[in-house]
Motif scaffolding. Structure first.
Motif, PDB file in Angstrom:
ATOM      1  N   VAL A  86      -7.563 -17.242  -6.083  1.00 38.98           N
ATOM      2  CA  VAL A  86      -8.976 -16.844  -6.143  1.00 38.98           C
ATOM      3  C   VAL A  86      -9.071 -15.424  -6.670  1.00 38.98           C
ATOM      4  O   VAL A  86      -9.374 -14.482  -5.932  1.00 38.98           O
ATOM      5  N   TRP A  87      -8.802 -15.241  -7.937  1.00 34.53           N
ATOM      6  CA  TRP A  87      -8.903 -13.930  -8.567  1.00 34.53           C
ATOM      7  C   TRP A  87      -9.196 -14.110 -10.049  1.00 34.53           C
ATOM      8  O   TRP A  87      -8.882 -15.141 -10.637  1.00 34.53           O
ATOM      9  N   LYS A  88      -9.833 -13.114 -10.609  1.00 37.06           N
ATOM     10  CA  LYS A  88     -10.189 -13.169 -12.031  1.00 37.06           C
ATOM     11  C   LYS A  88      -9.224 -12.365 -12.881  1.00 37.06           C
ATOM     12  O   LYS A  88      -8.965 -12.712 -14.034  1.00 37.06           O
ATOM     13  N   ARG A  89      -8.721 -11.266 -12.306  1.00 30.92           N
ATOM     14  CA  ARG A  89      -7.780 -10.428 -13.038  1.00 30.92           C
ATOM     15  C   ARG A  89      -6.635 -10.038 -12.110  1.00 30.92           C
ATOM     16  O   ARG A  89      -6.817  -9.872 -10.903  1.00 30.92           O
ATOM     17  N   VAL A  90      -5.454  -9.888 -12.685  1.00 31.70           N
ATOM     18  CA  VAL A  90      -4.302  -9.432 -11.924  1.00 31.70           C
ATOM     19  C   VAL A  90      -3.528  -8.440 -12.784  1.00 31.70           C
ATOM     20  O   VAL A  90      -3.431  -8.604 -14.007  1.00 31.70           O
ATOM     21  N   ARG A  91      -3.021  -7.404 -12.149  1.00 33.12           N
ATOM     22  CA  ARG A  91      -2.282  -6.381 -12.887  1.00 33.12           C
ATOM     23  C   ARG A  91      -0.785  -6.583 -12.728  1.00 33.12           C
ATOM     24  O   ARG A  91      -0.303  -6.874 -11.631  1.00 33.12           O
ATOM     25  N   ALA A  92      -0.073  -6.413 -13.823  1.00 29.64           N
ATOM     26  CA  ALA A  92       1.372  -6.586 -13.796  1.00 29.64           C
ATOM     27  C   ALA A  92       2.016  -5.640 -12.781  1.00 29.64           C
ATOM     28  O   ALA A  92       2.990  -6.003 -12.110  1.00 29.64           O
ATOM     29  N   GLU A  93       1.461  -4.446 -12.621  1.00 30.36           N
ATOM     30  CA  GLU A  93       2.054  -3.479 -11.691  1.00 30.36           C
ATOM     31  C   GLU A  93       1.936  -3.962 -10.247  1.00 30.36           C
ATOM     32  O   GLU A  93       2.815  -3.688  -9.418  1.00 30.36           O
ATOM     33  N   ASP A  94       0.863  -4.695  -9.936  1.00 28.28           N
ATOM     34  CA  ASP A  94       0.728  -5.248  -8.585  1.00 28.28           C
ATOM     35  C   ASP A  94       1.797  -6.302  -8.318  1.00 28.28           C
ATOM     36  O   ASP A  94       2.373  -6.367  -7.227  1.00 28.28           O
ATOM     37  N   ILE A  95       2.051  -7.138  -9.300  1.00 32.33           N
ATOM     38  CA  ILE A  95       3.074  -8.172  -9.138  1.00 32.33           C
ATOM     39  C   ILE A  95       4.457  -7.532  -9.028  1.00 32.33           C
ATOM     40  O   ILE A  95       5.304  -7.977  -8.245  1.00 32.33           O
ATOM     41  N   THR A  96       4.684  -6.477  -9.778  1.00 34.22           N
ATOM     42  CA  THR A  96       5.962  -5.769  -9.715  1.00 34.22           C
ATOM     43  C   THR A  96       6.198  -5.200  -8.317  1.00 34.22           C
ATOM     44  O   THR A  96       7.319  -5.250  -7.788  1.00 34.22           O
ATOM     45  N   VAL A  97       5.157  -4.663  -7.707  1.00 35.71           N
ATOM     46  CA  VAL A  97       5.262  -4.144  -6.337  1.00 35.71           C
ATOM     47  C   VAL A  97       5.685  -5.255  -5.383  1.00 35.71           C
ATOM     48  O   VAL A  97       6.574  -5.072  -4.536  1.00 35.71           O
ATOM     49  N   LEU A  98       5.082  -6.433  -5.509  1.00 34.59           N
ATOM     50  CA  LEU A  98       5.432  -7.551  -4.641  1.00 34.59           C
ATOM     51  C   LEU A  98       6.865  -8.015  -4.878  1.00 34.59           C
ATOM     52  O   LEU A  98       7.590  -8.329  -3.934  1.00 34.59           O
ATOM     53  N   LYS A 129       0.832  -1.197   0.000  1.00 34.10           N
ATOM     54  CA  LYS A 129       0.000   0.000   0.000  1.00 34.10           C
ATOM     55  C   LYS A 129       0.873   1.256   0.000  1.00 34.10           C
ATOM     56  O   LYS A 129       0.601   2.230  -0.719  1.00 34.10           O
ATOM     57  N   GLU A 130       1.956   1.228   0.788  1.00 30.61           N
ATOM     58  CA  GLU A 130       2.870   2.375   0.836  1.00 30.61           C
ATOM     59  C   GLU A 130       3.550   2.600  -0.506  1.00 30.61           C
ATOM     60  O   GLU A 130       3.668   3.738  -0.970  1.00 30.61           O
ATOM     61  N   ARG A 131       3.998   1.518  -1.113  1.00 34.46           N
ATOM     62  CA  ARG A 131       4.733   1.632  -2.371  1.00 34.46           C
ATOM     63  C   ARG A 131       3.843   2.042  -3.542  1.00 34.46           C
ATOM     64  O   ARG A 131       4.265   2.775  -4.425  1.00 34.46           O
ATOM     65  N   SER A 132       2.615   1.521  -3.546  1.00 34.92           N
ATOM     66  CA  SER A 132       1.745   1.794  -4.690  1.00 34.92           C
ATOM     67  C   SER A 132       1.055   3.139  -4.586  1.00 34.92           C
ATOM     68  O   SER A 132       0.604   3.691  -5.597  1.00 34.92           O
ATOM     69  N   GLY A 133       0.945   3.634  -3.346  1.00 33.36           N
ATOM     70  CA  GLY A 133       0.312   4.929  -3.186  1.00 33.36           C
ATOM     71  C   GLY A 133      -1.192   4.880  -3.382  1.00 33.36           C
ATOM     72  O   GLY A 133      -1.832   5.912  -3.540  1.00 33.36           O
ATOM     73  N   ARG A 134      -1.770   3.693  -3.394  1.00 32.17           N
ATOM     74  CA  ARG A 134      -3.221   3.561  -3.565  1.00 32.17           C
ATOM     75  C   ARG A 134      -3.803   3.006  -2.265  1.00 32.17           C
ATOM     76  O   ARG A 134      -3.685   1.829  -1.977  1.00 32.17           O
ATOM     77  N   GLU A 135      -4.456   3.867  -1.489  1.00 30.68           N
ATOM     78  CA  GLU A 135      -4.937   3.480  -0.170  1.00 30.68           C
ATOM     79  C   GLU A 135      -5.879   2.272  -0.216  1.00 30.68           C
ATOM     80  O   GLU A 135      -5.859   1.422   0.659  1.00 30.68           O
ATOM     81  N   ARG A 136      -6.727   2.215  -1.229  1.00 28.96           N
ATOM     82  CA  ARG A 136      -7.691   1.128  -1.299  1.00 28.96           C
ATOM     83  C   ARG A 136      -7.218  -0.024  -2.194  1.00 28.96           C
ATOM     84  O   ARG A 136      -7.918  -0.992  -2.370  1.00 28.96           O
ATOM     85  N   GLY A 137      -6.033   0.139  -2.745  1.00 30.10           N
ATOM     86  CA  GLY A 137      -5.575  -0.868  -3.694  1.00 30.10           C
ATOM     87  C   GLY A 137      -5.082  -2.151  -3.056  1.00 30.10           C
ATOM     88  O   GLY A 137      -5.146  -3.206  -3.669  1.00 30.10           O
ATOM     89  N   TRP A 138      -4.588  -2.069  -1.826  1.00 25.63           N
ATOM     90  CA  TRP A 138      -4.003  -3.242  -1.196  1.00 25.63           C
ATOM     91  C   TRP A 138      -4.617  -3.523   0.169  1.00 25.63           C
ATOM     92  O   TRP A 138      -4.950  -2.617   0.921  1.00 25.63           O
ATOM     93  N   SER A 139      -4.720  -4.797   0.485  1.00 25.34           N
ATOM     94  CA  SER A 139      -5.201  -5.236   1.790  1.00 25.34           C
ATOM     95  C   SER A 139      -4.705  -6.659   1.994  1.00 25.34           C
ATOM     96  O   SER A 139      -4.250  -7.320   1.051  1.00 25.34           O
ATOM     97  N   GLU A 140      -4.787  -7.117   3.216  1.00 25.46           N
ATOM     98  CA  GLU A 140      -4.370  -8.489   3.497  1.00 25.46           C
ATOM     99  C   GLU A 140      -5.235  -9.487   2.734  1.00 25.46           C
ATOM    100  O   GLU A 140      -4.739 -10.500   2.227  1.00 25.46           O
ATOM    101  N   SER A 141      -6.531  -9.197   2.616  1.00 27.39           N
ATOM    102  CA  SER A 141      -7.430 -10.112   1.895  1.00 27.39           C
ATOM    103  C   SER A 141      -7.086 -10.165   0.410  1.00 27.39           C
ATOM    104  O   SER A 141      -7.176 -11.227  -0.215  1.00 27.39           O
ATOM    105  N   LYS A 142      -6.653  -9.021  -0.152  1.00 26.07           N
ATOM    106  CA  LYS A 142      -6.265  -9.025  -1.560  1.00 26.07           C
ATOM    107  C   LYS A 142      -5.039  -9.907  -1.768  1.00 26.07           C
ATOM    108  O   LYS A 142      -4.987 -10.703  -2.734  1.00 26.07           O
ATOM    109  N   LEU A 143      -4.062  -9.794  -0.889  1.00 26.48           N
ATOM    110  CA  LEU A 143      -2.867 -10.624  -1.014  1.00 26.48           C
ATOM    111  C   LEU A 143      -3.216 -12.101  -0.841  1.00 26.48           C
ATOM    112  O   LEU A 143      -2.688 -12.958  -1.569  1.00 26.48           O
ATOM    113  N   ASN A 144      -4.123 -12.398   0.078  1.00 30.34           N
ATOM    114  CA  ASN A 144      -4.538 -13.787   0.273  1.00 30.34           C
ATOM    115  C   ASN A 144      -5.205 -14.339  -0.982  1.00 30.34           C
ATOM    116  O   ASN A 144      -5.011 -15.508  -1.337  1.00 30.34           O
TER     117      ASN A 144
END
Length: 292
Positions: free
Chosen positions: A56-68, A35-50
């Motif tokens: 259990v996801w339909k779409r994933v963004r390359a930028e999210d994987i890059t952050v990880l 959340k700190e790195r992406s600068g998107r307050e609602r973009g990340w959560s523990e449930s999203k990472l889980n």
């Protein structure tokens, strides 16, 4: 061999989970850092990472994987490229996506499409990959999920399309143990199913064994199962189907248990040659009844 978005999604999720656990990081801590790195307050959560780690996801963004990858310190270009390639391939669509109205997520079909070996025990019906159109239609006709003839037609079409994997240039090794009771429930009107099964028993990549009723009680009387093996580094998956849900098992101890059960059933079953002879005897008998 076809690329399965389903398998790519599972592999990507497994890699992400392993990368976090290897570094001893909690999902909550990683989500906060993301959340700190992406600068998107609602973009990340523990449930999203889980969800990302469990597939259990339909779409994933390359930028999210890059952050990880940045958080986990994965900087090698080749390793990062592996993750991003999986992202791209996981977002492709298999042919089964156009049959979502009758196949749902199509997760099992997606895994089946890229399996290098399929082992199945069937206690109630001929394996889907070996069913004739008439047999499949008869099985599905009385299903509570069938609301119209059009829906039935699409379900049958989807099942026939699944069978293309056995006719491709490099088909998976297909091994099945079928309870004899399954054959005895085939009526004269569906005798063509036994003809098809007998023909399939001659295919080089197919191993069909019949478990005779004379063997008595056995370890898998609770129901059928499928073991799917994949090219490395993907791990095997055990698939169990109930009336209202699909269950996927991928823990080593679970896989080992079902592999041992399958080997037991395989040893108890007739040899491929004797199984073929039994199928031939039954098909001749049914064909005679059909023409009486």
């Amino acid at each position: 061999m076809a690329i399965s978005p389903t398998l790519r999604r599972r592999h990507l999720s497994s890699l992400l989970r392993e990368a976090r656990e290897k570094r001893g990081l909690t999902a909550k801590w990683v989500a906060e850092k993301a959340k700190e790195r992406s600068g998107r307050e609602r973009g990340w959560s523990e449930s999203k990472l889980n969800r990302l780690e469990s597939g259990v996801w339909k779409r994933v963004r390359a930028e999210d994987i890059t952050v990880l990858l940045d958080i986990y310190g994965i900087t090698a270009p080749d390793e990062r490229a592996t993750y991003l390639t999986l992202v791209r391939e996981a977002m492709q669509k298999g042919w089964w996506a156009s049959y979502s109205d009758v196949l749902g997520t199509g997760e099992f079909v997606g895994l089946e499409a890229e399996a290098s070996r399929i082992r199945t025990f069937e206690s109630a019906a001929i394996p889907g990959l070996l069913q004739t159109e008439d047999y499949a239609r008869a099985l599905m006709r009385d299903s509570e999920q069938i609301g119209s003839s059009a829906s039935l037609d699409r379900r049958v079409q989807a099942r026939m399309l699944r069978q293309q994997i056995l006719n491709q240039s490099s088909p998976p090794d297909f091994h099945t143990v079928i309870d004899e009771s399954v054959l005895l429930r085939i009526t004269p009107e569906l005798a063509g199913q036994l003809d098809h099964l007998w023909e399939a028993s001659h295919r080089p990549h197919t191993d069909i064994r019949i478990l005779p009723l004379s063997r008595g009680p056995h370890a898998a009387m609770t129901g059928q199962f499928v073991i799917l093996d994949f090219p490395l580094p993907n791990q095997p998956v055990v698939y169990l189907e109930a009336l209202a849900e699909e269950i996927y098992l991928d823990k080593p101890e679970e896989i080992d248990r079902y592999q041992r059960i399958y080997e037991y059933l395989r040893d108890q079953a007739l040899s491929p040659e004797d199984s073929r002879d039994l199928i031939h005897t039954l098909r001749l008998s049914l064909n005679e009844k059909r023409h009486d």
